[in-house]
Each structure stands twice: as C-alpha cells, then as structure tokens.
Design a protein around this motif. Structure first.
Motif, PDB file in Angstrom:
ATOM      1  N   ASP A   1      -3.301   4.990  -6.734  1.00  0.00           N
ATOM      2  CA  ASP A   1      -2.760   4.164  -5.658  1.00  0.00           C
ATOM      3  C   ASP A   1      -2.159   2.892  -6.251  1.00  0.00           C
ATOM      4  OD1 ASP A   1      -2.430   2.417  -3.413  1.00  0.00           O
ATOM      5  OD2 ASP A   1      -4.005   3.494  -2.332  1.00  0.00           O
ATOM      6  N   ALA A   2      -0.867   2.679  -6.014  1.00  0.00           N
ATOM      7  CA  ALA A   2      -0.179   1.506  -6.581  1.00  0.00           C
ATOM      8  C   ALA A   2      -0.785   0.195  -6.103  1.00  0.00           C
ATOM      9  CB  ALA A   2       1.303   1.554  -6.222  1.00  0.00           C
ATOM     10  N   ARG A   3      -1.494   0.214  -4.997  1.00  0.00           N
ATOM     11  CA  ARG A   3      -2.103  -1.011  -4.475  1.00  0.00           C
ATOM     12  C   ARG A   3      -3.378  -1.391  -5.222  1.00  0.00           C
ATOM     13  NH1 ARG A   3      -2.887   0.977   1.571  1.00  0.00           N
ATOM     14  NH2 ARG A   3      -3.859   2.601   0.301  1.00  0.00           N
ATOM     15  N   HIS A   4      -3.981  -0.422  -5.905  1.00  0.00           N
ATOM     16  CA  HIS A   4      -5.301  -0.662  -6.490  1.00  0.00           C
ATOM     17  C   HIS A   4      -5.380  -0.416  -7.991  1.00  0.00           C
ATOM     18  CE1 HIS A   4      -6.522  -0.974  -2.360  1.00  0.00           C
ATOM     19  NE2 HIS A   4      -6.269   0.296  -2.113  1.00  0.00           N
ATOM     20  N   GLY A   5      -4.450   0.371  -8.557  1.00  0.00           N
ATOM     21  CA  GLY A   5      -4.506   0.661  -9.982  1.00  0.00           C
ATOM     22  C   GLY A   5      -5.630   1.621 -10.329  1.00  0.00           C
ATOM     23  N   VAL A   6      -5.903   1.751 -11.622  1.00  0.00           N
ATOM     24  CA  VAL A   6      -6.920   2.678 -12.112  1.00  0.00           C
ATOM     25  C   VAL A   6      -8.307   2.085 -11.892  1.00  0.00           C
ATOM     26  CG1 VAL A   6      -7.811   3.866 -14.153  1.00  0.00           C
ATOM     27  CG2 VAL A   6      -5.340   3.633 -13.818  1.00  0.00           C
ATOM     28  N   LYS A   7      -9.181   2.873 -11.252  1.00  0.00           N
ATOM     29  CA  LYS A   7     -10.563   2.478 -11.005  1.00  0.00           C
ATOM     30  C   LYS A   7     -11.487   3.276 -11.936  1.00  0.00           C
ATOM     31  CE  LYS A   7      -9.611  -0.274  -7.510  1.00  0.00           C
ATOM     32  NZ  LYS A   7      -9.783  -1.737  -7.615  1.00  0.00           N
ATOM     33  N   SER A   8     -12.760   2.926 -11.939  1.00  0.00           N
ATOM     34  CA  SER A   8     -13.716   3.593 -12.831  1.00  0.00           C
ATOM     35  C   SER A   8     -13.814   5.087 -12.538  1.00  0.00           C
ATOM     36  CB  SER A   8     -15.096   2.937 -12.724  1.00  0.00           C
ATOM     37  OG  SER A   8     -15.586   3.002 -11.391  1.00  0.00           O
TER      38      SER A   8
ATOM     39  N   LEU B   1       1.904   7.397  -9.665  1.00  0.00           N
ATOM     40  CA  LEU B   1       1.582   6.287  -8.762  1.00  0.00           C
ATOM     41  C   LEU B   1       2.024   6.648  -7.348  1.00  0.00           C
ATOM     42  CD1 LEU B   1       0.801   4.486 -11.151  1.00  0.00           C
ATOM     43  CD2 LEU B   1       2.080   2.637 -10.069  1.00  0.00           C
ATOM     44  N   THR B   2       1.143   6.486  -6.393  1.00  0.00           N
ATOM     45  CA  THR B   2       1.450   6.761  -4.995  1.00  0.00           C
ATOM     46  C   THR B   2       1.571   5.457  -4.210  1.00  0.00           C
ATOM     47  OG1 THR B   2      -0.882   6.919  -4.363  1.00  0.00           O
ATOM     48  CG2 THR B   2       0.208   8.953  -5.088  1.00  0.00           C
ATOM     49  N   LYS B   3       2.163   5.556  -3.034  1.00  0.00           N
ATOM     50  CA  LYS B   3       2.275   4.429  -2.100  1.00  0.00           C
ATOM     51  C   LYS B   3       2.975   3.219  -2.735  1.00  0.00           C
ATOM     52  CE  LYS B   3      -1.888   5.982   0.297  1.00  0.00           C
ATOM     53  NZ  LYS B   3      -3.146   5.630   0.976  1.00  0.00           N
ATOM     54  N   ALA B   4       3.963   3.499  -3.596  1.00  0.00           N
ATOM     55  CA  ALA B   4       4.650   2.429  -4.321  1.00  0.00           C
ATOM     56  C   ALA B   4       5.430   1.505  -3.398  1.00  0.00           C
ATOM     57  CB  ALA B   4       5.580   3.017  -5.379  1.00  0.00           C
ATOM     58  N   ASP B   5       5.748   1.980  -2.191  1.00  0.00           N
ATOM     59  CA  ASP B   5       6.483   1.144  -1.240  1.00  0.00           C
ATOM     60  C   ASP B   5       5.587   0.124  -0.555  1.00  0.00           C
ATOM     61  OD1 ASP B   5       5.283   3.501   0.009  1.00  0.00           O
ATOM     62  OD2 ASP B   5       6.159   2.750   1.876  1.00  0.00           O
ATOM     63  N   LYS B   6       4.280   0.239  -0.750  1.00  0.00           N
ATOM     64  CA  LYS B   6       3.327  -0.634  -0.056  1.00  0.00           C
ATOM     65  C   LYS B   6       3.063  -1.934  -0.808  1.00  0.00           C
ATOM     66  CE  LYS B   6       2.710   2.605   3.025  1.00  0.00           C
ATOM     67  NZ  LYS B   6       3.370   2.508   4.345  1.00  0.00           N
ATOM     68  N   VAL B   7       3.663  -2.091  -1.982  1.00  0.00           N
ATOM     69  CA  VAL B   7       3.450  -3.298  -2.775  1.00  0.00           C
ATOM     70  C   VAL B   7       4.792  -3.904  -3.167  1.00  0.00           C
ATOM     71  CG1 VAL B   7       1.219  -2.568  -3.692  1.00  0.00           C
ATOM     72  CG2 VAL B   7       3.299  -1.957  -4.923  1.00  0.00           C
ATOM     73  N   LYS B   8       4.795  -5.191  -3.470  1.00  0.00           N
ATOM     74  CA  LYS B   8       6.004  -5.863  -3.938  1.00  0.00           C
ATOM     75  C   LYS B   8       6.289  -5.448  -5.386  1.00  0.00           C
ATOM     76  CE  LYS B   8       5.222  -9.885  -0.950  1.00  0.00           C
ATOM     77  NZ  LYS B   8       4.950 -11.334  -0.890  1.00  0.00           N
ATOM     78  N   ASP B   9       7.521  -5.705  -5.815  1.00  0.00           N
ATOM     79  CA  ASP B   9       7.939  -5.282  -7.153  1.00  0.00           C
ATOM     80  C   ASP B   9       7.007  -5.807  -8.239  1.00  0.00           C
ATOM     81  OD1 ASP B   9      10.031  -4.031  -5.913  1.00  0.00           O
ATOM     82  OD2 ASP B   9      11.576  -5.435  -6.582  1.00  0.00           O
ATOM     83  N   ALA B  10       6.639  -7.075  -8.153  1.00  0.00           N
ATOM     84  CA  ALA B  10       5.786  -7.677  -9.176  1.00  0.00           C
ATOM     85  C   ALA B  10       4.407  -7.028  -9.190  1.00  0.00           C
ATOM     86  CB  ALA B  10       5.657  -9.181  -8.941  1.00  0.00           C
ATOM     87  N   GLU B  11       3.884  -6.729  -8.012  1.00  0.00           N
ATOM     88  CA  GLU B  11       2.576  -6.081  -7.924  1.00  0.00           C
ATOM     89  C   GLU B  11       2.633  -4.656  -8.471  1.00  0.00           C
ATOM     90  OE1 GLU B  11       0.706  -8.146  -3.922  1.00  0.00           O
ATOM     91  OE2 GLU B  11       2.289  -6.650  -3.703  1.00  0.00           O
ATOM     92  N   ARG B  12       3.747  -3.990  -8.222  1.00  0.00           N
ATOM     93  CA  ARG B  12       3.907  -2.637  -8.744  1.00  0.00           C
ATOM     94  C   ARG B  12       3.956  -2.659 -10.268  1.00  0.00           C
ATOM     95  NH1 ARG B  12       7.409  -1.252  -5.363  1.00  0.00           N
ATOM     96  NH2 ARG B  12       9.331  -1.654  -6.483  1.00  0.00           N
TER      97      ARG B  12
END
Length: 216
Positions: free
Chosen positions: A135-142, A162-173
C-alpha cells in the motif's frame, strides 16, 4: 552493490497489446483450494498475488481482468483462508493468496493456512513469480517482510507492486518507493523492478498486464 529497484519502464506497444489481448478474455474463477491435494494441474504458467489485508488485492485483480467482481473483497479483512485460482485464457493461472496481517482467525486456522502457504510456495512447479502488493500509503510493514523472507526461502522470485498510488501526494509516493527499495535490498528473491498502480485511475494496469503476458 545493491539494486536500485527502479520503477519499470512503460511496456512497448507490442508488449502492451499482448497484455491487452490476454486479459481481454476476462478471466474465470476456477476453485478455492484449502489443501495441496486440491490444487489444479500445474499445466500452465502461474503467478500469484500476495498482500496485507486491505491492500487492494481483489480490486487490482478485478482491474487487470476488467471484471468488477471476479475477485471478491471480503468485508472482514483477513477472512478468506483459501487459495483462489482464476484461469486466464487457456495459458495462465492467476492465484489470489489470502490477505495476511490480521489475527482475527483462531490460532489453529492461521497455523493451517501458514502451512498451506509454505507448501504451495515450495511445491508449485508452474509458479513463475509472486507479486507482493504494498500500500503506497503505508509502505513495507513487518508482516510484508515476513512474506518476502518466506519467498526468499522458497526460491520464488517476487516483484513488488505499489497499490493505491493515487491516494498519496507525489512526495509521499516517492517516500514510499524509497522505503520499499531499502526493504527489498535485503531480499535476494526480489525482482529488480517495481510497478506503481492505481486500480481506480488505471495507473500501471497495462504495465502489469504486459509483464504477466510476456513472462516465460
């Protein structure tokens, strides 16, 4: 020297057309498997999709196939404990692995599913690649690290999507991509290119179709 894990280049027009034609067949649900004895014949190229519950796995499969309800998303994350097989034309299996990261199921059920997953990854000769969804909003988790390590041990190449890439701003992505690259550097089975998708916007869908369709 570690691999940089760039975002994959856009497919060539020829590869994109091959992908479009393959997925234009729409896909069909074949069966849900709860034991290795129930696996269909390993007679065609097979790819599987793995990801945390609520990562958008079912939505991505539906976007790839153009079928709104081919893969059903459960209202209760982590509920589905079957390995779901879908056929694509006469040449491919798409395999939807149960979402991980939720411990709502009884311990015995979780243990049984984990054993099935390990057996599947280690013993499926037609499996060419796993796609690990992040999830592009959360990155890699344990819990993502755990499945990547299992893929390493099973010698199954995996490519990160990466999924849901439209849910974050460019910098966050970009931050999510950098964090993902750092995590992947520790995993020898990681394929050296990333795919960035949005099922809602259609981003990366032709890329992923072409990747699957041109795989040998």
């Amino acid at each position: 020297m570690s691999l940089p894990f760039p975002v994959a280049d856009a497919p060539t027009p020829e590869a994109e057309e091959v992908g479009r034609k393959l997925f234009a067949t729409g896909g069909e649900f074949l069966k849900g498997v709860v034991a290795m004895s129930g696996m269909p014949p390993a007679d065609r190229l097979e790819v599987c999709f793995a990801g945390r519950s609520n990562v958008g796995k079912s939505t991505l499969i539906n976007a790839l196939t153009g079928r709104k309800a081919l893969a059903r998303a459960s209202n209760t994350p982590g509920r589905t404990q079957e390995i779901n097989y879908f056929t694509l034309a006469e040449s491919h299996y798409l395999v939807d692995l149960p979402g991980y990261g939720f411990a709502n199921a009884p311990v015995a059920v979780v243990a049984k599913w984990q054993a099935l997953l390990k057996a599947y990854l280690a013993g499926r000769p037609s499996l060419r690649r796993a796609f690990v969804l992040i999830d592009a909003r959360h990155g890699v988790k344990s819990v993502d690290e755990e499945i990547m390590t299992l893929l390493d041990r099973s010698a199954v190449p995996f490519q990160t999507v990466l999924t849901k890439a439209d849910k974050v701003k460019d910098a966050e992505r970009e931050q999510a991509l950098d964090q993902t690259r750092a995590a992947l550097a520790k995993h020898p089975a990681a394929y050296p290119e990333l795919i960035v998708t949005s099922s809602e916007k259609g981003w990366g869908i032709p890329d992923l179709r072409a990747t699957i369709a041109t795989m040998e």
